[in-house]
Design an enzyme around this catalytic site. Structure first.
Site, PDB file in Angstrom:
ATOM      1  N   ASN A  82      36.273 -88.672  68.091  1.00  0.00           N
ATOM      2  CA  ASN A  82      37.277 -89.653  68.500  1.00  0.00           C
ATOM      3  C   ASN A  82      36.543 -90.831  69.128  1.00  0.00           C
ATOM      4  O   ASN A  82      35.753 -90.646  70.062  1.00  0.00           O
ATOM      5  CB  ASN A  82      38.264 -89.042  69.498  1.00  0.00           C
ATOM      6  N   SER A 138      42.176 -89.985  65.446  1.00  0.00           N
ATOM      7  CA  SER A 138      42.801 -91.017  66.277  1.00  0.00           C
ATOM      8  C   SER A 138      43.969 -90.395  67.021  1.00  0.00           C
ATOM      9  O   SER A 138      44.802 -89.702  66.414  1.00  0.00           O
ATOM     10  CB  SER A 138      43.289 -92.176  65.397  1.00  0.00           C
ATOM     11  N   GLU A 139      44.051 -90.629  68.332  1.00  0.00           N
ATOM     12  CA  GLU A 139      45.007 -89.881  69.153  1.00  0.00           C
ATOM     13  C   GLU A 139      46.464 -90.184  68.856  1.00  0.00           C
ATOM     14  O   GLU A 139      47.353 -89.460  69.310  1.00  0.00           O
ATOM     15  CB  GLU A 139      44.726 -90.083  70.645  1.00  0.00           C
ATOM     16  N   ASN A 140      46.742 -91.250  68.088  1.00  0.00           N
ATOM     17  CA  ASN A 140      48.122 -91.516  67.709  1.00  0.00           C
ATOM     18  C   ASN A 140      48.579 -90.670  66.528  1.00  0.00           C
ATOM     19  O   ASN A 140      49.723 -90.795  66.091  1.00  0.00           O
ATOM     20  CB  ASN A 140      48.327 -93.001  67.395  1.00  0.00           C
ATOM     21  N   SER A 190      48.244 -83.995  68.242  1.00  0.00           N
ATOM     22  CA  SER A 190      46.959 -84.671  68.365  1.00  0.00           C
ATOM     23  C   SER A 190      46.239 -84.262  69.641  1.00  0.00           C
ATOM     24  O   SER A 190      45.036 -83.967  69.635  1.00  0.00           O
ATOM     25  CB  SER A 190      47.175 -86.190  68.349  1.00  0.00           C
TER      26      SER A 190
END
EC number: 2.8.3.5
Length: 520
Positions: free
Chosen positions: A320, A343-345, A385
């Site tokens: 990440n 990606s944290e979204n 996530s």
């Protein structure tokens, strides 16, 4: 045929038993419920769908940046004029779009968010005492919402331990003179298997305003690409969930296994009249450019850090990357190496920036930039996530910093009373002991102020969480007990040069080598 008769008989029996509120006949094992107690209600006017939201209500509002926001429902709230709202949302859009519109009209009393971001009006109202803001780590926010929808009143997480989130005292509301009117409360701490965790309470809302892609006439819902984000857990965590979609299709159009949100969670549905689907950060690549760029490297100093950071990648790794230098380092990943970018979204398998005709408002990264995905990629919700992140399934986190301490404390999210961007997902990203945390930053701040220090003076993002520091002057390894060790030094500099620009003592590796650079 016998099976069909048995099914039909069971349905009649279930209906009879339910309507009479009597017990099932002795010997019957089960029955099929045909209750009509809850049906999804369909609307054509968004104002009608939200007109009963009262002043002082708590709203869960989906979206990430401007991706997947319920545009039509937010517009309807502007028309109803409802006030004193508590809005739970990852962020508040931008000044003139998304929830930023409700901030400008002063309809929101409190925001519960992870990120202020580039919304200048959000930051201005907070710092001037006009708005209450409960800043919450992004993964914790997602999990609090998920827990609320699942009937779990509270849970323990390592995210935020040793920070203002755990200790309390983070400003929620300022007085006009800049003093703190309301501060956050401390969290309960417990230790499990030698690690500290803090107690977080679930979040539920009176109403959830959700944006999805399509719904069928039964009320089942599906999302598109990275627009799933916070929308999915929010569907489940409100007394009344209102979903706006781009298209309504006939029952049976979706395979049951493809449905993201079953109809049981959806109370009201409306097809949005129009969608602007504004892109916050349009990032493109040109034909023949395999990666694309998010801005320029910014001269020798940044490029030096980027080319060293690129050596942290290993084949098969899940990583990440923060915006700026970390993301730029991905441009130097060897074509012979596979690195899975998360990606944290809600994206795993990020690819290069899109060509101009490939840009898609429903496909962004955590920096709100347009992206593409590689073959084998997947999309998922924000709570999923951060299960990957908190659970240590991500091998490498690379991010920037304002300050790093001798023992690996990290500060990168606020300057009290002056600058508040929010922690976003950073506190979660550094919370797992299974994940290697690499900080990339310039060695000193403006005026040659120290950024590598004995002790951080800014509020912490994480305590003893950093494993390696990469600057334009060298590379340090970080030990939680023994502190810093200089392992690489930029050509032309001496150890004394590093001592002068570093705000704490450090050891020098007996195998000190020149600072490495990836070959291009």
């Amino acid at each position: 045929m016998a099976a069909l008769k048995l099914l039909s008989s069971g349905l009649r029996l279930g209906a009879s038993a339910r309507s009479s509120r009597g017990a099932l006949h002795k010997g019957c094992v089960c029955y099929f419920s045909v209750s009509t107690r809850h049906h999804t209600k369909f609307y054509t006017d968004p104002v009608e769908a939200v007109k009963d939201i009262p002043n002082g209500a708590t709203l869960l509002v989906g979206g990430f940046g401007l991706c997947g926001i319920p545009e039509n429902l937010i517009g309807a709230l502007l028309k109803t004029g409802v006030k004193d709202l508590t809005a739970v949302s990852n962020n508040a859009g931008v000044d003139n779009f998304g929830l930023g519109l409700l901030l400008r009209s002063k309809q929101i009393k409190r925001m519960i968010s992870s990120y202020v971001g580039e919304n200048a009006e959000f930051e201005r109202q907070f710092l001037s005492g006009e708005l209450e803001v409960e800043l919450t780590p992004q993964g914790t926010l997602a999990e609090r919402i998920r827990a609320g929808g699942a009937g779990v009143p509270a849970f323990y997480t390592s995210t935020g331990y040793g920070t203002l989130v755990q200790e309390g005292g983070s400003p929620i509301k300022y007085n006009k003179d800049g003093s703190v009117a309301i501060a956050s409360k401390p969290r309960e701490v417990r230790e499990f298997n030698g690690q500290h965790f803090i107690l977080e309470e679930a979040i539920t809302g009176d109403f959830a305003l959700v944006k999805a892609w399509k719904a069928d006439r039964a009320g089942n819902v599906i999302f598109r690409k990275s627009a799933r984000n916070f929308n999915l857990p929010m569907c489940k965590a409100a007394g009344t969930t209102v979903v706006e979609v781009e298209e309504i299709v006939d029952i049976g159009s979706f395979a049951p296994e493809d449905i993201h949100i079953p109809k049981i969670y959806v109370h009201r549905l409306i097809k949005g009249e129009k969608y602007e689907k504004r892109i916050e950060r349009l990032s493109l690549r040109k034909e023949g450019d395999g990666k694309g760029k998010s801005g320029k490297p910014g001269g020798d100093v940044r490029e030096r850090i980027i080319k060293r950071a690129a050596l942290e990648f290993e084949d098969g790794m899940y990583a990440n990357l923060g915006i700026g230098i970390p993301l730029l380092a991905s441009n130097f990943i060897s074509p012979n190496m596979t690195v899975h970018l998360q990606s944290e979204n809600g994206v795993l398998g990020l690819g290069p920036y899109p060509l101009k005709d490939e840009a898609d408002a429903d496909l962004i990264n955590a920096g709100k930039e347009t992206v593409t995905v590689l073959p084998g990629a997947s999309f998922f919700s924000s709570d999923e996530s951060f299960a990957m992140i908190r659970g240590g399934h991500v091998n490498l986190t690379m991010l920037g910093a304002m300050q790093v301490s001798k023992y690996g404390d990290l500060a990168n999210w606020m300057i009290p009373g002056k600058m508040v961007k929010g922690m976003g997902g950073a506190m979660d990203l550094v919370s797992s002991s299974k994940t290697k945390v690499v900080v990339t930053m310039e060695h000193s701040a403006k005026g040659n102020a120290h950024k590598i220090m004995e002790k951080c003076t800014l509020p912490l993002t994480g305590k003893q969480c950093v494993n390696r520091i990469i600057t334009e002057k060298g590379v340090f390894d970080v030990d939680k007990k023994n502190g810093l060790t200089l392992i690489e030094l930029w050509e032309g500099l001496t150890v004394d040069d590093i001592k002068k620009s570093t705000g704490c003592d450090f050891a020098v590796s007996p195998n000190l080598m020149p600072m490495q650079q990836i070959s291009t």
